[in-house]
Design a protein around this motif. Structure first.
Motif, mmCIF file in Angstrom:
data_model
loop_
_atom_site.group_PDB
_atom_site.id
_atom_site.type_symbol
_atom_site.label_atom_id
_atom_site.label_comp_id
_atom_site.label_asym_id
_atom_site.label_seq_id
_atom_site.Cartn_x
_atom_site.Cartn_y
_atom_site.Cartn_z
ATOM 1 N N UNK A 177 -107.295 25.346 -50.337
ATOM 2 C CA UNK A 177 -107.589 24.254 -49.189
ATOM 3 C C UNK A 177 -106.292 23.442 -49.011
ATOM 4 N N UNK A 178 -105.588 23.009 -49.932
ATOM 5 C CA UNK A 178 -104.530 22.246 -49.904
ATOM 6 C C UNK A 178 -103.513 22.944 -48.714
ATOM 7 N N UNK A 179 -103.373 24.196 -49.262
ATOM 8 C CA UNK A 179 -102.307 24.957 -48.372
ATOM 9 C C UNK A 179 -102.720 25.026 -46.800
ATOM 10 N N UNK A 180 -104.203 25.516 -46.611
ATOM 11 C CA UNK A 180 -104.765 25.290 -45.266
ATOM 12 C C UNK A 180 -104.648 24.004 -44.623
ATOM 13 N N UNK A 181 -104.988 23.113 -45.514
ATOM 14 C CA UNK A 181 -105.013 21.752 -44.883
ATOM 15 C C UNK A 181 -103.990 21.324 -44.134
#
Ligand SMILES: NC(=O)c1ccc[n+]([C@@H]2O[C@H](COP(=O)([O-])OP(=O)(O)OC[C@H]3O[C@@H](n4cnc5c(N)ncnc54)[C@H](O)[C@@H]3O)[C@@H](O)[C@H]2O)c1
Ligand SMILES: O=c1ccn([C@@H]2O[C@H](COP(=O)(O)OP(=O)(O)O[C@H]3O[C@H](CO)[C@@H](O)[C@H](O)[C@H]3O)[C@@H](O)[C@H]2O)c(=O)[nH]1
Length: 464
Positions: free
Chosen positions: A214-218
């Motif tokens: 999620x952090x990478x995609x955010x």
């Protein structure tokens, strides 16, 4: 045990300012920013830093040599560190699979391999570079495949949201810090250690923890949505020009809706910078690989609209100047991709300059922070031109806007530098060829005052 020693691989626009601010706010932590480039490190250790960022000189001056160090000794920096930021470049691939779209992870992989070679004790490895979703898995694979006995790794995602030109302020007053990590005891412990660094100056509520993917995609999502707003308002600027509406008024009206908000609705010649295009292309590529062609096409349109906007602007210049620029002199004010930076990566000014040169014009450029060598490199590299000498003889670079605009047929404003607002346009007009044109690609000038002087004025999203 708390973090005592940080190393950052990559002394660029992110690694340099981020670690300088960490050093400032965490005086008990030793921070070393390590880079392969000897030149870059020498500049970080000199009086003239390699990047221009308001407020950065002060921060570096306060900490350098105390708890902040810039070094080419990558191995030693890794050996000493408890926590390592990977802050290397992740440009768009120029060859092979995914060419022109996928992020090139060769520098991230290189960094992971050096860490694996050198590490003798446990390390928290923090992915700060902007990467495709699940890149942390690739880093983990490299580290684990080369793991030495007794050495363990935790990989965290901690994307950076600073914008150039406001980096120090953005770091000191971050809206939010994202930290993604594994939901295991060791993972949560590593996340806590990184949180504790940011908690030296940011309230806990601004530090958001989540799963790594999620952090990478955010990060990709945030850039895609910011750029989408610019493309949206730029698309409407074309409607304004065709109808007599004024895009600034439309942006104001729309932005007053608190659900929409007023930021990032400034119509322009197009967005530039090293991130937006690269990160959206990366997102598009990921969607295609995931067999989501409709989603890929949706985000691709943000880039296409930006290309259209740059093209529309240069077409307007050519058409206004009687459809020929052959033998004409055009002054370009501003070469950086935005104000308060010397960075020219993906600057719309490069597109403008190239188009004018291809139309046969000579161009005279002034930018307060971009070096002559950088402009030469941007306009004569093989991706931009086939015959550098043909370009070079028609490019001149000036250190003041008055000499740059002398004898020109037109002025094109490509960067919104504050100093361009207050130039003596009457004096400039007196020294230009007539009719004298101004094309304001940033909507920063007083158009009526310019028309009163005698200029022919064109801008974005408004008929004059
Ligand atoms: N520029 C920005 O405003 C910004 C903001 C947020 C995120 N990002 C992301 O941060 C990352 C870095 O961006 P940047 O603008 O700082 O890039 P940059 O090109 O300015 O700096 C990257 C540095 O990494 C160095 N490097 C490459 N491999 C290395 C290695 N193995 N060991 C040590 N150094 C190595 C390079 O020599 C270079 O100096 C990118 O992924 C970018 O997308 C950038
Ligand atoms: O309303 C606007 C806002 C920006 N721009 C242009 O958009 C580009 C990007 O501007 P900005 O986002 O301010 O600068 P960057 O340094 O590229 O920062 C973006 O990219 C970084 C790298 O990923 C992120 O960390 C930041 O959050 C994100 O704002 C520049 O050419 C601006 O002139 C406009 O045309 N209109």
């Amino acid at each position: 045990m708390s973090i005592k020693n940080i190393c950052c691989l990559g002394a660029g626009y992110v690694g340099g300012p981020t670690c300088s601010v960490i050093a400032l706010k965490c005086p008990e932590i030793k921070v070393t920013v390590a880079d392969l480039s000897k030149d870059r490190i020498a500049q970080w250790n000199s009086e003239k830093l390699p990047i221009y960022e308001p407020g950065l000189d002060d921060v570096v001056r306060k900490c350098r040599g105390k708890n902040l160090f810039f070094s080419n000794n990558i191995e030693e920096s890794i050996l000493e560190a408890d926590l390592i930021f990977i802050s290397v470049n992740t440009p768009t691939k120029i060859n092979g699979n995914g060419k022109g779209r996928a992020a090139d992870l060769k520098y991230v992989e290189g960094a992971a391999r050096i860490i694996a070679d050198v590490a003798q004790n446990n390390k928290i490895v923090v992915e700060k570079s902007t990467v495709p979703v699940r890149a942390a898995e690739s880093i983990a694979n490299i580290l684990i495949a080369n793991q030495k006995p007794g050495v363990t790794y935790q990989i965290l995602s901690n994307p950076e949201f600073l914008a150039e030109g406001t980096a120090v302020n953005d770091l000191l007053n971050a809206d939010r810090v994202l930290i993604g990590g594994e939901n295991t005891e060791a993972g949560r412990e590593a996340v806590e250690k990184l949180c504790s660094i940011y908690e030296h100056w940011l309230p806990r509520k601004n530090i958001v923890t989540m799963n790594t993917w999620s952090s990478e995609l955010s990060k990709l999502a945030a850039n895609a949505m910011l750029a989408q707003r610019i493309s949206s308002i730029n698309s409407l600027s074309a409607v304004c020009e065709a109808t007599g509406a004024d895009v600034s008024e439309v942006a104001r009206a729309v932005g007053l809706d608190s659900r929409i908000g007023s930021k990032f609705l400034q119509a322009s010649v197009g967005f530039g910078g090293s991130c937006f295009q690269k990160d959206i292309l990366n997102l598009v590529y990921i969607c295609e690989c995931l067999n989501l062609p409709e989603v890929a096409a949706y985000w691709q349109q943000v880039i296409d609209m930006n290309e259209y906007q740059k093209h529309r602007f240069t077409t307007k210049i050519i058409e206004s100047c009687f459809n020929t620029l052959s033998g004409k002199k055009i002054c370009i004010l501003g070469f950086a991709f935005k104000k308060n930076t010397g960075d020219t990566r993906e600057s719309p000014a490069i597109h403008v300059a190239k188009t004018l040169l291809d139309e046969g014009a000579s161009i005279k450029i002034y930018d307060p922070k971009v070096d002559k060598e950088q402009i030469d490199e941007d306009l004569t590299n093989p991706y931009v031109c086939e015959n550098p000498e043909n370009y070079r003889k028609r490019i001149s670079i000036y250190t003041d806007p008055y000499t740059a605009s002398k004898d020109c047929h037109a002025i094109v404003v490509c960067t919104e530098w504050d100093e361009f607002v207050d130039l003596d346009y009457k004096k400039i007009y007196g020294n230009m060829m007539k009719p004298a044109y101004i094309f304001d690609g940033r909507k920063i000038l007083d158009h009526q005052a310019l028309i009163n002087i005698g200029y022919h004025v064109q801008t974005i999203g408004k008929r004059l």
